[in-house]
Design a protein around this motif. Structure first.
Motif, mmCIF file in Angstrom:
data_model
loop_
_atom_site.group_PDB
_atom_site.id
_atom_site.type_symbol
_atom_site.label_atom_id
_atom_site.label_comp_id
_atom_site.label_asym_id
_atom_site.label_seq_id
_atom_site.Cartn_x
_atom_site.Cartn_y
_atom_site.Cartn_z
ATOM 1 N N THR A 97 0.819 -1.204 0.000
ATOM 2 C CA THR A 97 0.000 0.000 0.000
ATOM 3 C C THR A 97 0.854 1.255 0.000
ATOM 4 O O THR A 97 0.324 2.363 0.037
ATOM 5 C CB THR A 97 -0.926 0.027 1.233
ATOM 6 O OG1 THR A 97 -0.175 -0.302 2.404
ATOM 7 C CG2 THR A 97 -2.067 -0.950 1.083
ATOM 8 N N GLY A 98 2.149 1.117 -0.026
ATOM 9 C CA GLY A 98 3.034 2.278 -0.072
ATOM 10 C C GLY A 98 3.731 2.472 1.250
ATOM 11 O O GLY A 98 3.093 2.730 2.272
ATOM 12 N N SER A 99 5.033 2.330 1.256
ATOM 13 C CA SER A 99 5.828 2.493 2.469
ATOM 14 C C SER A 99 7.261 2.771 2.052
ATOM 15 O O SER A 99 7.751 2.226 1.051
ATOM 16 C CB SER A 99 5.774 1.228 3.335
ATOM 17 O OG SER A 99 6.736 1.279 4.370
ATOM 18 N N ARG A 100 7.952 3.610 2.823
ATOM 19 C CA ARG A 100 9.362 3.866 2.536
ATOM 20 C C ARG A 100 10.211 2.618 2.733
ATOM 21 O O ARG A 100 11.349 2.549 2.270
ATOM 22 C CB ARG A 100 9.872 4.994 3.429
ATOM 23 C CG ARG A 100 9.275 6.361 3.097
ATOM 24 C CD ARG A 100 9.860 7.437 3.987
ATOM 25 N NE ARG A 100 11.303 7.521 3.815
ATOM 26 C CZ ARG A 100 12.148 7.881 4.777
ATOM 27 N NH1 ARG A 100 11.695 8.174 5.978
ATOM 28 N NH2 ARG A 100 13.437 7.949 4.535
ATOM 29 N N ALA A 101 9.660 1.621 3.417
ATOM 30 C CA ALA A 101 10.410 0.380 3.647
ATOM 31 C C ALA A 101 10.488 -0.491 2.401
ATOM 32 O O ALA A 101 11.300 -1.424 2.355
ATOM 33 C CB ALA A 101 9.768 -0.414 4.782
ATOM 34 N N VAL A 102 9.657 -0.201 1.389
ATOM 35 C CA VAL A 102 9.619 -1.060 0.199
ATOM 36 C C VAL A 102 10.972 -1.092 -0.506
ATOM 37 O O VAL A 102 11.393 -2.137 -1.010
ATOM 38 C CB VAL A 102 8.501 -0.582 -0.752
ATOM 39 C CG1 VAL A 102 8.647 -1.226 -2.123
ATOM 40 C CG2 VAL A 102 7.137 -0.918 -0.169
ATOM 41 N N VAL A 103 11.672 0.043 -0.538
ATOM 42 C CA VAL A 103 12.965 0.082 -1.232
ATOM 43 C C VAL A 103 13.945 -0.892 -0.598
ATOM 44 O O VAL A 103 14.601 -1.698 -1.278
ATOM 45 C CB VAL A 103 13.541 1.521 -1.209
ATOM 46 C CG1 VAL A 103 14.943 1.533 -1.799
ATOM 47 C CG2 VAL A 103 12.634 2.467 -1.982
ATOM 48 N N GLY A 104 14.069 -0.843 0.728
ATOM 49 C CA GLY A 104 14.971 -1.767 1.424
ATOM 50 C C GLY A 104 14.517 -3.204 1.331
ATOM 51 O O GLY A 104 15.339 -4.126 1.275
ATOM 52 N N TRP A 105 13.208 -3.410 1.302
ATOM 53 C CA TRP A 105 12.669 -4.770 1.167
ATOM 54 C C TRP A 105 13.035 -5.350 -0.191
ATOM 55 O O TRP A 105 13.512 -6.497 -0.287
ATOM 56 C CB TRP A 105 11.160 -4.726 1.342
ATOM 57 C CG TRP A 105 10.490 -6.060 1.465
ATOM 58 C CD1 TRP A 105 11.049 -7.229 1.901
ATOM 59 C CD2 TRP A 105 9.134 -6.367 1.149
ATOM 60 N NE1 TRP A 105 10.124 -8.236 1.890
ATOM 61 C CE2 TRP A 105 8.941 -7.746 1.433
ATOM 62 C CE3 TRP A 105 8.067 -5.611 0.679
ATOM 63 C CZ2 TRP A 105 7.700 -8.367 1.246
ATOM 64 C CZ3 TRP A 105 6.832 -6.225 0.492
ATOM 65 C CH2 TRP A 105 6.666 -7.598 0.776
ATOM 66 N N ILE A 120 7.001 -5.276 -8.238
ATOM 67 C CA ILE A 120 6.276 -4.626 -7.148
ATOM 68 C C ILE A 120 5.032 -3.952 -7.701
ATOM 69 O O ILE A 120 5.101 -3.280 -8.732
ATOM 70 C CB ILE A 120 7.179 -3.609 -6.403
ATOM 71 C CG1 ILE A 120 6.391 -2.848 -5.329
ATOM 72 C CG2 ILE A 120 7.816 -2.637 -7.387
ATOM 73 C CD1 ILE A 120 6.048 -3.660 -4.122
ATOM 74 N N HIS A 121 3.908 -4.163 -7.034
ATOM 75 C CA HIS A 121 2.643 -3.528 -7.417
ATOM 76 C C HIS A 121 2.189 -2.657 -6.249
ATOM 77 O O HIS A 121 1.946 -3.164 -5.151
ATOM 78 C CB HIS A 121 1.583 -4.588 -7.722
ATOM 79 C CG HIS A 121 0.241 -4.034 -8.091
ATOM 80 N ND1 HIS A 121 -0.108 -3.722 -9.387
ATOM 81 C CD2 HIS A 121 -0.838 -3.713 -7.335
ATOM 82 C CE1 HIS A 121 -1.344 -3.245 -9.419
ATOM 83 N NE2 HIS A 121 -1.807 -3.225 -8.175
ATOM 84 N N ILE A 122 2.093 -1.348 -6.459
ATOM 85 C CA ILE A 122 1.677 -0.412 -5.421
ATOM 86 C C ILE A 122 0.219 -0.024 -5.647
ATOM 87 O O ILE A 122 -0.177 0.329 -6.757
ATOM 88 C CB ILE A 122 2.547 0.861 -5.432
ATOM 89 C CG1 ILE A 122 4.030 0.498 -5.236
ATOM 90 C CG2 ILE A 122 2.086 1.833 -4.357
ATOM 91 C CD1 ILE A 122 4.351 -0.099 -3.880
ATOM 92 N N ASP A 123 -0.574 -0.107 -4.587
ATOM 93 C CA ASP A 123 -1.982 0.291 -4.655
ATOM 94 C C ASP A 123 -2.368 0.837 -3.290
ATOM 95 O O ASP A 123 -2.067 0.209 -2.268
ATOM 96 C CB ASP A 123 -2.861 -0.913 -5.017
ATOM 97 C CG ASP A 123 -4.267 -0.508 -5.445
ATOM 98 O OD1 ASP A 123 -4.853 0.380 -4.788
ATOM 99 O OD2 ASP A 123 -4.790 -1.080 -6.409
#
Length: 384
Positions: A97-105, A120-123
């Motif tokens: 759903t959108g988080s700054r942690a996605v990049v590190g993940w 990655i699919h952001i919604d």
């Protein structure tokens, strides 16, 4: 086929904006495409209502024919790719759903599965992502659930809870009198206009519930969080925001006194049958595990390929093979590490974590200033 997929996406999401995000295009482009389709057919396929876009009788008739065609085309592509040997490489499909942690993940997942095609699919809609997991269009999804507004978790989807109760902060103009305080009370914002994104499941009802409990009835307007920064900086609105949100020019991010707005963060995945795992069932909520090993360490099981699958996927991408289930625990551990990295880099949230003795601290070693500098996360504030 592009037109038929667009019609199905609009019907499934009930919104041109959500459908556009799902299809990877802008809303104006999808609106223009829908107008061309309707001109070609000679009638309106969707009625635009306050609650979204609903199929007209003609639209329902077209969709009845379109859905089998799209499904057959998906099956045809899967079979052809399998025959052509194009599915030898594994694919990992994650959503958020959108988080700054996605990049590190993502960085950790690519280290863990260097040969996998990771997408990655952001919604902003958590319910839409949960449906995609249930339909095998995503392998896992990192979502948040607003307290008091439960998500619709489909049958066969299990949850691993990352943070049981995370506070939501508030974004307000730096010139706002309350911005000078370390924590803002809701009463300090009684005269302000709040803005929420109607596409974020539970956000509006959750905010109204909290404001009503505090005896407040400020004006609540709807908008898009992606374009809200200018409105906040100008003092036109205040908005709820994630505690990991980065402050922008003219915008201050502050915790709310007493943490009245909270969410639960969890990772959703398709449940593995109990007969294969010994688990109690798909509704089991997993607790936060201990810190994982190095980001590049090998998982217990290999990521399956499409050629290994024994069932037909509901959408693009592979299913998990019966003999080699996806190692969701490893994905969850990487997510926990990435999330702590971002949380600890946020000065205000870091103070909250320490003050409330968050479980995140019990499972991780605090990052040093040098470590944050290497990750380009330290920021101007001091690191304790």
């Amino acid at each position: 086929m592009r037109h038929l997929r667009a019609l199905c996406a609009i019907a499934d999401t009930g919104s041109l904006r959500k459908a556009a995000r799902q299809l990877g295009m802008t809303q104006p482009s999808l609106t223009t495409q829908l107008r061309r389709i309707e001109n070609t057919i000679g009638g309106r396929l969707f009625s635009r209502e306050v609650t979204g876009s609903r199929p007209t009788p003609l639209g329902r008739s077209v969709l009845c024919r379109a859905r089998p065609i799209v499904a057959e085309m998906n099956a045809l592509l899967s079979e052809v790719r399998l025959e052509a040997g194009q599915t030898a490489d594994a694919r990992l499909r994650i959503g958020s759903t959108g988080s700054r942690a996605v990049v590190g993940w993502l960085r950790r997942l690519r280290d863990r599965y260097p040969d996998a095609d990771t997408t990655i699919h952001i919604d902003v809609s958590a319910n839409a992502l949960l449906q995609m997991v249930a339909a095998n269009q995503l392998d896992v999804a990192f979502v948040h659930e607003v307290e008091g507004a439960p998500l619709r978790v489909p049958e066969g989807v299990e949850r691993r809870v990352l943070v049981e109760r995370e506070p939501q902060f508030v974004a307000l103009a730096e010139t706002h009198p309350a911005a000078a305080r370390p924590a803002v009370r809701l009463a300090d914002l009684a005269a302000d206009q709040w803005m929420v994104d109607p596409s974020v499941d539970g956000e509006g009802p959750g905010l109204r519930r909290v404001l009503a409990a505090a005896g407040l009835n400020p004006r609540v307007v709807y908008g898009d969080y992606l374009t809200a920064a200018d409105l906040v900086a100008s003092g036109e609105v205040v908005t709820p925001c994630q505690p990991t949100a980065r402050s922008r020019q003219g915008v201050a991010v502050r915790p709310l006194h007493g943490d009245p707005l909270t969410v639960r963060l969890f990772l959703a995945s398709r449940a593995v049958p109990a007969a294969r795992t010994g688990a109690a069932g798909p509704d089991l909520d997993m607790a936060l595990p201990a810190r994982t090993g190095a980001a590049g360490s090998a998982p217990d099981t290999a990521l399956p390929t499409e050629a290994d699958t024994g069932t037909e996927a509901a959408g693009p991408g592979p299913d998990t093979a019966p003999g080699a289930p996806l190692d969701v625990d490893a994905l969850f551990g990487d997510l926990a590490d990435a999330y702590f990295e971002i949380a600890w880099a946020s000065p205000a949230y870091r103070q909250w974590l320490v003050r409330n003795e968050s479980p995140l601290l019990r499972s991780h070693e605090p990052l040093t200033r040098d470590a944050l500098d290497v990750l380009d996360l330290a920021g101007p504030a001091e690191v304790s």
